[in-house]
Design a protein around this motif. Structure first.
Motif, PDB file in Angstrom:
ATOM      1  N   HIS A 299      -3.925  -1.588  -9.430  1.00 29.40           N
ATOM      2  CA  HIS A 299      -3.285  -2.773  -8.850  1.00 29.40           C
ATOM      3  C   HIS A 299      -2.882  -2.503  -7.403  1.00 29.40           C
ATOM      4  CE1 HIS A 299       0.249  -5.239  -7.849  1.00 29.40           C
ATOM      5  NE2 HIS A 299      -0.437  -6.190  -8.442  1.00 29.40           N
ATOM      6  N   ASP A 300      -2.301  -1.350  -7.144  1.00 32.06           N
ATOM      7  CA  ASP A 300      -1.888  -1.020  -5.786  1.00 32.06           C
ATOM      8  C   ASP A 300      -3.079  -0.874  -4.857  1.00 32.06           C
ATOM      9  OD1 ASP A 300       0.793  -1.103  -6.275  1.00 32.06           O
ATOM     10  OD2 ASP A 300       0.998   1.051  -6.653  1.00 32.06           O
ATOM     11  N   GLU A 301      -4.164  -0.334  -5.375  1.00 41.85           N
ATOM     12  CA  GLU A 301      -5.349  -0.174  -4.539  1.00 41.85           C
ATOM     13  C   GLU A 301      -5.922  -1.528  -4.134  1.00 41.85           C
ATOM     14  OE1 GLU A 301      -9.482   2.400  -4.505  1.00 41.85           O
ATOM     15  OE2 GLU A 301      -8.226   2.368  -6.289  1.00 41.85           O
ATOM     16  N   ALA A 302      -5.821  -2.495  -5.035  1.00 36.61           N
ATOM     17  CA  ALA A 302      -6.355  -3.818  -4.732  1.00 36.61           C
ATOM     18  C   ALA A 302      -5.443  -4.610  -3.806  1.00 36.61           C
ATOM     19  CB  ALA A 302      -6.574  -4.588  -6.027  1.00 36.61           C
ATOM     20  N   TRP A 303      -4.134  -4.514  -3.994  1.00 38.50           N
ATOM     21  CA  TRP A 303      -3.217  -5.397  -3.276  1.00 38.50           C
ATOM     22  C   TRP A 303      -2.352  -4.708  -2.232  1.00 38.50           C
ATOM     23  CZ3 TRP A 303      -4.392 -10.248  -3.653  1.00 38.50           C
ATOM     24  CH2 TRP A 303      -5.030 -10.696  -4.794  1.00 38.50           C
ATOM     25  N   HIS A 304      -2.074  -3.431  -2.415  1.00 38.33           N
ATOM     26  CA  HIS A 304      -1.191  -2.708  -1.503  1.00 38.33           C
ATOM     27  C   HIS A 304      -1.889  -1.423  -1.081  1.00 38.33           C
ATOM     28  CE1 HIS A 304       1.975  -5.384  -2.917  1.00 38.33           C
ATOM     29  NE2 HIS A 304       1.595  -5.094  -4.142  1.00 38.33           N
ATOM     30  N   GLY A 305      -2.584  -1.470   0.027  1.00 40.97           N
ATOM     31  CA  GLY A 305      -3.372  -0.318   0.463  1.00 40.97           C
ATOM     32  C   GLY A 305      -2.545   0.913   0.740  1.00 40.97           C
TER      33      GLY A 305
END
Length: 85
Positions: A45-51
């Motif tokens: 999730h973080d990789e998709a939305w919070h680089g």
């Protein structure tokens, strides 16, 4: 009474669902299987939305896997053998 039957059915279904989730949570806590799965899901999730959060996650993983360096003899206190200071 016939008007309460649909409401009671919905409430009973909700109660059963909550009890099943509580039992599942207890099972997962006892076995300890939620840590890796939850951590992996949050990383995706973080990789998709919070680089930047994903970058921090990967840096923490590298730091966790890194081994501590062995102490070096040069940094010991006191005189060295064979030398006078």
């Amino acid at each position: 009474m016939s008007q309460l039957l649909p409401l009671l059915t919905v409430l009973a279904g909700l109660a059963v669902t909550l009890v099943l989730f509580a039992l599942l949570a207890r099972h997962v806590r006892r076995r300890g299987t939620a840590g890796g799965a939850l951590c992996g899901a949050m990383a995706a999730h973080d990789e998709a939305w919070h680089g930047t959060a994903a970058d921090s996650y990967y840096e923490l993983q590298v730091l966790t896997d890194r081994k501590a360096p062995l102490p070096d003899d040069r940094w010991k206190r006191g005189p060295r053998s064979g030398r006078r200071v």
